[in-house]
Motif scaffolding. Sequence first.
Motif, mmCIF file in Angstrom:
data_model
loop_
_atom_site.group_PDB
_atom_site.id
_atom_site.type_symbol
_atom_site.label_atom_id
_atom_site.label_comp_id
_atom_site.label_asym_id
_atom_site.label_seq_id
_atom_site.Cartn_x
_atom_site.Cartn_y
_atom_site.Cartn_z
ATOM 1 N N LEU B 73 0.840 -1.212 0.000
ATOM 2 C CA LEU B 73 0.000 0.000 0.000
ATOM 3 C C LEU B 73 0.868 1.253 0.000
ATOM 4 N N LYS B 74 1.907 1.219 0.817
ATOM 5 C CA LYS B 74 2.775 2.408 0.895
ATOM 6 C C LYS B 74 3.498 2.647 -0.429
ATOM 7 N N GLU B 79 -2.631 6.175 1.358
ATOM 8 C CA GLU B 79 -2.578 6.588 2.765
ATOM 9 C C GLU B 79 -3.530 5.739 3.620
ATOM 10 N N ILE B 80 -3.172 5.566 4.854
ATOM 11 C CA ILE B 80 -4.108 4.923 5.783
ATOM 12 C C ILE B 80 -4.421 5.918 6.901
ATOM 13 N N SER B 81 -5.588 5.775 7.485
ATOM 14 C CA SER B 81 -5.903 6.673 8.604
ATOM 15 C C SER B 81 -6.147 5.836 9.858
ATOM 16 N N SER B 82 -5.948 6.470 10.989
ATOM 17 C CA SER B 82 -6.023 5.731 12.251
ATOM 18 C C SER B 82 -7.427 5.167 12.504
ATOM 19 N N ILE B 200 -7.625 -3.285 4.052
ATOM 20 C CA ILE B 200 -7.691 -3.343 2.579
ATOM 21 C C ILE B 200 -9.105 -2.979 2.114
ATOM 22 N N SER B 201 -10.107 -3.518 2.813
ATOM 23 C CA SER B 201 -11.499 -3.271 2.434
ATOM 24 C C SER B 201 -11.865 -1.796 2.562
ATOM 25 N N GLU B 202 -11.438 -1.191 3.672
ATOM 26 C CA GLU B 202 -11.722 0.247 3.882
ATOM 27 C C GLU B 202 -11.136 1.073 2.737
ATOM 28 N N ILE B 203 -9.891 0.756 2.378
ATOM 29 C CA ILE B 203 -9.225 1.527 1.310
ATOM 30 C C ILE B 203 -9.916 1.268 -0.027
ATOM 31 N N ALA B 204 -10.225 -0.019 -0.293
ATOM 32 C CA ALA B 204 -10.867 -0.383 -1.563
ATOM 33 C C ALA B 204 -12.238 0.295 -1.688
ATOM 34 N N LYS B 205 -12.958 0.370 -0.577
ATOM 35 C CA LYS B 205 -14.288 0.998 -0.570
ATOM 36 C C LYS B 205 -14.165 2.483 -0.910
#
Lengths: 152, 306
Positions: B73-74, B79-82, B200-205
């Motif tokens: 992902l990086k 980006e990822i959020s807390s 992964i699901s959160e980002i894909a969504k």
Amino acid sequence: MKNKLINITILLFVLTFLPSIAYGPGKCKGDSEYQQAVKKMGGFRLIKDYRVSLSAEKEKGPTSMAFPVSLTSGLRYKFILINNPSNKSKMIMSIFINENKEMLIASSYQSTTNKHYPSIEFECGNSGTYYLFFSFEKAFKGCGVGVFSVSK
Amino acid sequence: MKKITYKIVFYTSTLLGIGIINSCNSSSTSENTNSLEEQLMIVDTSLEIEVSKEEILKLIESFPSPIEMASVLKKNQIEISSDMLLPTDSINRFTTSYDKAMALGAFGSDMGYLNIYEKIFLIPDYLESIVTLSQELDLDGFFDFIAMFEMAKNSENIDSLIQMSTVSFNEMEAHLREKGRDELSLLIVFGTWLEGASVISEIAKKEQTKLMFNRVAEQKEFVNNLNQIFESSEDDYFNILTTKINPLVKLYDEISIEVIMKEATMEEVDGQLVFIDNSETIIHANDKTIMQIINKTLEIRNNLLK
């Protein structure tokens, strides 16, 4: 005085050689090999280490050790091999797509050039479970450590 | 630099052939002191399929480290959020040793993301959760928490922290395996997977890109393997997990993954061999199914862990 010197000599001998006897091929602990491998990771991060020890008498017993490993597409992996100093032949690591060794993907030994490589890098194109096989060239005994790492 | 054509192979991916014990009787206790392996050996002789200890260990051993997906992902500048990660408050919501093992895996997964993304301000809270859970499971001996908290103070130490976390989790897993506590190992792996799949699901969504949809689809093999092992257990806890992930398995049945192994290139660079795998993965799935998988994954994760 003479007895003391003899005792000290025996003690030094035991302390020097006992570990290599105790952890010779078949009983390899691999801690120092692991430390050496970790130092060679460079721009890679440790995932797992494999302590390899084979002590088969000729064809009897296993002549290789296999480990399943998941690889993720888009990542570059590095596999580092460190042989135990007492090995009579070099350790080989090969990656197959299944445990029946049906398709070879990569290997640290190239039979065409008869060359061994202390490490290999693999850029994965397909996520899935692969199999790492460790063996020793023309031998059934030996020990060492394989370190599996991923690019930073 | 030497270029050598290495191999041309073609194959279509198949799932690992893990057998199923279709156990009819469930145990009366939610936590059984027998290892999962022992439970799985109690097989109805009328059934021909069984899951061997080897298959369980294979799944545990081959499970990818959370730092691998975080690295993917990086590298793709995602980006990822807390708020995608598990909340660290009210850790006492995990009451049984099985719940705690699953949560330990999940917090370990989150630690992997935090480390790779160098979100060092969040790391102490997650380490704190891992301390609590590992102490309650009597597994804290594998972690040098004092050193880990110290390393987490400075982003320059992040590589050392990642390495120490990896070694600690590997040693803990080896210990559980040695002691025959496969059920705890399996739940740690399941928690790690579930939390990673949730990220992964959160980002894909959010992104709805082919790259992320493919990462969601790639989870199929692992979901199926896990489900088959859970299904084979006589333990109520694993039966509940089976019930929960069965709808996800059914959704994954609607997609197929085709792998075409293409010519790999081997190069010798500075005395080292580099293999470039040119194989291709073709995912046959419609976006609607992938979105359903995403929502189901998040539902299961929130139900079991949040």
